[in-house]
Enzyme design. Sequence first.
Site, mmCIF file in Angstrom:
data_model
loop_
_atom_site.group_PDB
_atom_site.id
_atom_site.type_symbol
_atom_site.label_atom_id
_atom_site.label_comp_id
_atom_site.label_asym_id
_atom_site.label_seq_id
_atom_site.Cartn_x
_atom_site.Cartn_y
_atom_site.Cartn_z
ATOM 1 N N ASN A 43 1.843 4.275 -1.839
ATOM 2 C CA ASN A 43 2.282 4.811 -0.561
ATOM 3 C C ASN A 43 3.709 4.349 -0.265
ATOM 4 O OD1 ASN A 43 0.823 2.312 -0.305
ATOM 5 N ND2 ASN A 43 0.631 2.602 1.900
ATOM 6 N N ILE A 44 4.448 5.250 0.387
ATOM 7 C CA ILE A 44 5.845 5.023 0.707
ATOM 8 C C ILE A 44 6.034 5.381 2.177
ATOM 9 C CG2 ILE A 44 8.223 5.671 0.184
ATOM 10 C CD1 ILE A 44 7.075 6.584 -2.624
ATOM 11 N N GLU A 45 6.336 4.367 2.976
ATOM 12 C CA GLU A 45 6.462 4.569 4.420
ATOM 13 C C GLU A 45 7.911 4.834 4.819
ATOM 14 O OE1 GLU A 45 2.677 1.829 5.752
ATOM 15 O OE2 GLU A 45 4.692 1.028 6.082
ATOM 16 N N CYS A 54 1.355 9.181 1.257
ATOM 17 C CA CYS A 54 0.269 8.366 0.725
ATOM 18 C C CYS A 54 0.304 8.316 -0.803
ATOM 19 C CB CYS A 54 -1.079 8.924 1.175
ATOM 20 S SG CYS A 54 -1.311 8.933 2.961
ATOM 21 N N GLU A 56 -2.039 8.818 -2.997
ATOM 22 C CA GLU A 56 -2.714 9.929 -3.665
ATOM 23 C C GLU A 56 -1.781 11.124 -3.820
ATOM 24 O OE1 GLU A 56 -5.882 8.062 -0.888
ATOM 25 O OE2 GLU A 56 -3.703 8.205 -0.997
ATOM 26 N N CYS A 87 -7.118 9.624 3.249
ATOM 27 C CA CYS A 87 -6.971 10.219 4.578
ATOM 28 C C CYS A 87 -7.219 11.731 4.500
ATOM 29 C CB CYS A 87 -5.578 9.927 5.136
ATOM 30 S SG CYS A 87 -4.247 10.895 4.379
#
Length: 134
Positions: A43-45, A54, A56, A87
Amino acid sequence: MCEKDELIQEAITIRNKAYVPYSTFPVGAALLTNTGKIYTGCNIENAAYPVSCCAERVAIFKAIADGERDFKEMAVVADTKRPVPPCGSCRQVMSEFFDKKLTIHLANLHNTTKSVTMDELLPFSFQPEDLTDR
């Protein structure tokens, strides 16, 4: 190493590369194609939360960008009490590209796993044919 264990290990490894300064919740994913190639994602915010991505979806998008379309199974890992569930946004993307019988291994760092099919993860999903079957 069996495919499930190898995928879970790949997801754990890539999880360490997650960029999560806001949630501090790293997630890793590993996607196996029918040709035997494994695509990983973390995941990369972003400070503008809605544009974060996310693990996936990162793995799926990497595979799609590389021309892959046929997938065999996926593993998703996070440091949770129960095996981590994807999610809703990831489930929808997964349903676009995965066969209903594709196996997804949900796992945590405590060696707890739960394997489900795509159809079990998101039954009665919105599909591309819904756009033309009007």
